[in-house]
Enzyme design. Structure first.
Site, PDB file in Angstrom:
ATOM      1  N   THR A   9       0.786  -1.108  -0.025  1.00  0.00           N
ATOM      2  CA  THR A   9       0.005  -0.030   0.181  1.00  0.00           C
ATOM      3  C   THR A   9       0.824   1.114  -0.126  1.00  0.00           C
ATOM      4  OG1 THR A   9      -1.946   1.162   1.126  1.00  0.00           O
ATOM      5  CG2 THR A   9      -0.276   0.076   2.698  1.00  0.00           C
ATOM      6  N   ASN A  11      -0.691   3.872   1.373  1.00  0.00           N
ATOM      7  CA  ASN A  11      -1.726   4.531   2.055  1.00  0.00           C
ATOM      8  C   ASN A  11      -0.908   4.636   3.494  1.00  0.00           C
ATOM      9  OD1 ASN A  11      -3.729   5.100   4.474  1.00  0.00           O
ATOM     10  ND2 ASN A  11      -5.219   4.818   2.551  1.00  0.00           N
ATOM     11  N   PRO A  12      -0.591   5.798   4.075  1.00  0.00           N
ATOM     12  CA  PRO A  12       0.158   6.020   5.363  1.00  0.00           C
ATOM     13  C   PRO A  12      -0.501   5.433   6.387  1.00  0.00           C
ATOM     14  CG  PRO A  12      -0.200   7.901   4.499  1.00  0.00           C
ATOM     15  CD  PRO A  12      -0.650   7.178   3.228  1.00  0.00           C
ATOM     16  N   GLY A  13      -2.064   5.758   6.320  1.00  0.00           N
ATOM     17  CA  GLY A  13      -2.961   5.447   7.304  1.00  0.00           C
ATOM     18  C   GLY A  13      -2.636   3.857   7.608  1.00  0.00           C
ATOM     19  N   ASP A  74      -7.747  -5.386   0.822  1.00  0.00           N
ATOM     20  CA  ASP A  74      -8.734  -4.610  -0.002  1.00  0.00           C
ATOM     21  C   ASP A  74      -9.998  -4.450   1.006  1.00  0.00           C
ATOM     22  OD1 ASP A  74      -9.739  -3.048  -2.167  1.00  0.00           O
ATOM     23  OD2 ASP A  74     -10.946  -4.890  -2.604  1.00  0.00           O
ATOM     24  N   GLY A 158     -10.873   8.362   4.182  1.00  0.00           N
ATOM     25  CA  GLY A 158     -11.910   7.657   3.318  1.00  0.00           C
ATOM     26  C   GLY A 158     -13.188   8.089   4.118  1.00  0.00           C
ATOM     27  N   HIS A 185     -12.628  -3.162  11.134  1.00  0.00           N
ATOM     28  CA  HIS A 185     -12.593  -4.075  10.151  1.00  0.00           C
ATOM     29  C   HIS A 185     -11.091  -4.590   9.778  1.00  0.00           C
ATOM     30  CE1 HIS A 185     -12.197  -0.294   8.084  1.00  0.00           C
ATOM     31  NE2 HIS A 185     -12.062  -0.973   6.933  1.00  0.00           N
TER      32      HIS A 185
END
Length: 204
Positions: A9, A11-13, A74, A158, A185
């Site tokens: 990824t 995405n740093p989060g 995902d 998001g 999740h």
């Protein structure tokens, strides 16, 4: 010896989340890398019909390209009143991948006339762990809640600002990282992979 594991990824989060979970588990010999830490490679588009298909494909690509064991997830938002959508299209619901603000506003517009009691939904995450020899493990985590009418909070990304988890009054974006990791999740899915990461690190 330190075991390097690639989280596929940018995405740093997501990267911070897995690093926190690994540290909390006490896996001091596991170092989590992101895609910015390895040589760039061609990433296949996400064309799977399910979260699991996309996660496995991304993890395989990353493991094959780098020779490192790879994790990919995902995830997305499944809204009851929208028949489970945006689902696997969550990151590009408004047409352009990764435009969080546009995606969020489109969902709110689509739910504008939906009464509060029918605004249920949940985040879903499928996470895959693939090692270069081809072994794969796929897990799934879900987080149910309600979609509110206006965004609140700045701790997430998001759809976090419009999602209030079951049993909470705060949105996902108002939770501190530790509380979110414990319930989310992705946190559930990634924690399910930890025994496999530990086993791999100990075998190496």
């Amino acid at each position: 010896m330190t075991t390097r594991i690639l989280l596929a990824t940018r995405n740093p989060g997501k990267l911070d989340e897995l690093r926190r979970i690994v540290v909390k588990r006490g896996l001091s010999d596991v170092r989590v890398l992101g895609l910015s830490d390895v040589e760039e490679f061609a990433e296949a588009p996400e064309t799977g019909a399910t979260f699991e298909e996309n996660a496995v494909a991304k993890a395989y690509d990353a493991a094959k390209a780098t020779g490192l064991p790879a994790i990919a997830d995902d995830s997305g938002l499944s809204i009851d009143a929208l028949g489970g959508m945006p689902g696997v299209l969550s990151a590009r619901w408004a047409g352009r991948h990764g435009d969080d603000e546009a995606n969020l506003r489109l969902v709110l517009g689509q739910l504008q006339d939906v009464p509060d009691e029918r605004r249920g939904g949940g985040f879903v995450s499928a996470a895959a762990f693939v090692v270069p020899d081809g072994k794969e493990i796929v897990v799934r985590g879900e987080w149910r809640g309600t979609i509110i009418r206006e965004p609140r909070g700045s701790n997430g990304f998001g759809y976090d600002p419009i999602f209030v988890p079951e049993g909470e009054t705060r949105t996902s974006a108002e939770l501190d990282p530790a509380a979110k990791d414990a319930a989310s999740h992705r946190g559930k899915a990634l924690r399910s992979l930890l025994p496999h990461l530990q086993e791999y690190a100990e075998a190496g």
